[in-house]
Design an enzyme around this catalytic site. Sequence first.
Site, PDB file in Angstrom:
ATOM      1  N   ASN A 277       0.804  -1.227   0.000  1.00  0.00           N
ATOM      2  CA  ASN A 277       0.000   0.000   0.000  1.00  0.00           C
ATOM      3  C   ASN A 277       0.836   1.276   0.000  1.00  0.00           C
ATOM      4  O   ASN A 277       0.399   2.305  -0.490  1.00  0.00           O
ATOM      5  CB  ASN A 277      -0.985   0.005   1.177  1.00  0.00           C
ATOM      6  CG  ASN A 277      -0.284  -0.083   2.506  1.00  0.00           C
ATOM      7  OD1 ASN A 277       0.681  -0.819   2.658  1.00  0.00           O
ATOM      8  ND2 ASN A 277      -0.757   0.672   3.471  1.00  0.00           N
TER       9      ASN A 277
ATOM     10  N   CYS B 129      -3.240   1.004   6.863  1.00  0.00           N
ATOM     11  CA  CYS B 129      -3.475   0.242   8.096  1.00  0.00           C
ATOM     12  C   CYS B 129      -4.085   1.117   9.173  1.00  0.00           C
ATOM     13  O   CYS B 129      -4.895   0.674   9.971  1.00  0.00           O
ATOM     14  CB  CYS B 129      -2.158  -0.338   8.582  1.00  0.00           C
ATOM     15  SG  CYS B 129      -0.899   0.919   8.802  1.00  0.00           S
TER      16      CYS B 129
ATOM     17  N   GLU C 130       3.865  -5.281  12.410  1.00  0.00           N
ATOM     18  CA  GLU C 130       3.028  -4.090  12.196  1.00  0.00           C
ATOM     19  C   GLU C 130       1.857  -4.544  11.356  1.00  0.00           C
ATOM     20  O   GLU C 130       1.976  -4.688  10.136  1.00  0.00           O
ATOM     21  CB  GLU C 130       3.833  -3.007  11.473  1.00  0.00           C
ATOM     22  CG  GLU C 130       4.970  -2.427  12.285  1.00  0.00           C
ATOM     23  CD  GLU C 130       4.495  -1.594  13.459  1.00  0.00           C
ATOM     24  OE1 GLU C 130       3.317  -1.184  13.480  1.00  0.00           O
ATOM     25  OE2 GLU C 130       5.296  -1.368  14.376  1.00  0.00           O
TER      26      GLU C 130
ATOM     27  N   GLU D  33       7.468   0.922  15.708  1.00  0.00           N
ATOM     28  CA  GLU D  33       8.335   1.541  14.717  1.00  0.00           C
ATOM     29  C   GLU D  33       8.332   3.047  14.955  1.00  0.00           C
ATOM     30  O   GLU D  33       7.584   3.558  15.778  1.00  0.00           O
ATOM     31  CB  GLU D  33       7.835   1.230  13.297  1.00  0.00           C
ATOM     32  CG  GLU D  33       7.939  -0.232  12.913  1.00  0.00           C
ATOM     33  CD  GLU D  33       9.368  -0.702  12.739  1.00  0.00           C
ATOM     34  OE1 GLU D  33      10.255   0.134  12.499  1.00  0.00           O
ATOM     35  OE2 GLU D  33       9.599  -1.916  12.860  1.00  0.00           O
TER      36      GLU D  33
END
Length: 491
Positions: free
Chosen positions: A165, A297, A263, A471
């Site tokens: 994405n 996300c 993630e 992250e």
Amino acid sequence: MQRPLPDWDFHTALGAPKVLSSFIDGRAVLPGLNLLPVEDPATEDEITWFAEAEEDTVAAAVQSAQETFLRHWRHAPPVQRGRLLFAIAAKLRSRAEDLARLESLDTGKPLGQTRTDIETAARYFDYYGGVADKIGGETIPQPESSFTFTLREPIGVVVHVTPWNSPITQMVRGVAPSLAAGNTVVVKPSEIAPISSVVAAALFVEAGLPPGVCNVVLGRGSTTGARLVSDPRVGHVTFTGSVRTGKAIMAMTAQNVVPCNLELGGKSPTLVFPDADLDAAALSAARQVIRNSGQACVATTRILAHADIHDDLVERIGRHVAGLTIGHGLDNRDLGPLASAAQKARVLGYLDGALSDGATVAAGGGMPDVERGHFVMPTILTEVTNDMTVARDEVFGPVQCVLRFESEEEGAAIANDTPYGLAAGIFTRDIARAFRLMRVLEAGQIRINNFAAGGIETPFGGYKQSGIGREKGMEALRHYTQLKTVILDTP
Ligand code: NAD
């Protein structure tokens, strides 16, 4: 209509005419036998082919990363590593337009968004370039005869498996801190949008990064990805993608007792109260399903509207999704196509399911007037309850659900009634309420009165099934270093 490739011939840049192949030890490897197409999602034409990395190619990438780590990169002075990361940032900026065009062609994202992505990618290297010479340990108070301290050391070979994405930002989000901390990396981008990752790795070498520090292997997940993640020489795996694949990766890394960052997906809620700035809340809700067609996300796709302002908010959101233009990523309209035929089918399946479950289309929707391309118009659904599949599953497309709540407690309960916990939003002018909810909501990031907030400096990751680890920011460095304690006793 076949779209011309951007002016920059990336095939020549990689020294591998016609076929894109893995990038190992500073050069494109000879193409293997298994060639897979890369599609332009707006036209459904093939824009290039890539050679899938077989077992020996994956092994060669890990070997290159391991040898470069042991011989060179772990010993490079931190300030030198930092300067190289600054040079990479400058290199990315110098080729920003080429890279943005490639990313738009490959993913379908409108050019304005991919231009922002390239600048974000450069910023990651600016940020972690500045951090490289500031990663240190501490001294631990012990009896006077003992001097005890910790060292933060690199791990070795770090693998990054990324989704389609936002390929370049997902790649460098983990690669930049990994390199700053003294690790070498092997990246496996998604087979759906692999171009920018391999081109970026070539640019890193042009910027002065030693060959072997950043390698890229191309291929599908179940083949190339699984081989890479299972290699016993790998010291850490960072995975960005779906919950299903995340679980599989966790099982694979467990075999080698290797840590992994996951993630994963989200179904982030945003609570909107009657005292909120409703225009800001409506714009934010609409943007979640317009930007990259909702393929994010972190997109907040459960808008929980207080009953007193529910209808007003829905009407305001509807204004933002009326009259949107669609087009090829390179044409930079409001919306590009979804990334693949499979993703389009998945989104339309969720929409059909929602309507049969009793949801109503309050705004947007309908099929765009195009013959080709994976286009889906943003759809705002109301009469959604939190037990419906469309409210529970991550659609990863332009579908916004608006749910109704009566009290703060009920709103928080609906917000938390999800297996996900990536982010949550609150729109209210009542600071006491915002503080109460900030603690109650089960999510790794809480965004109050502006869901677009947050940058590369702000730690990011999920509660519950949205993942493990963080992250971005300084927090990412915990994952890319290991701690050694040294206890020195005076003889
Ligand atoms: P995916 O899980 O299908 O694939 C992600 C990557 O994993 C790809 O490179 C794929 O080839 C690889 N892969 C698949 N199976 C594998 C296996 N068995 N072994 C090793 N590698 C394997 O996800 P996707 O469809 O590419 O991306 C969409 C998902 O990514 C969504 O769920 C989205 O929420 C998530 N995502 C999360 C974040 C985040 O930061 N939390 C960011 C972007 C996307």
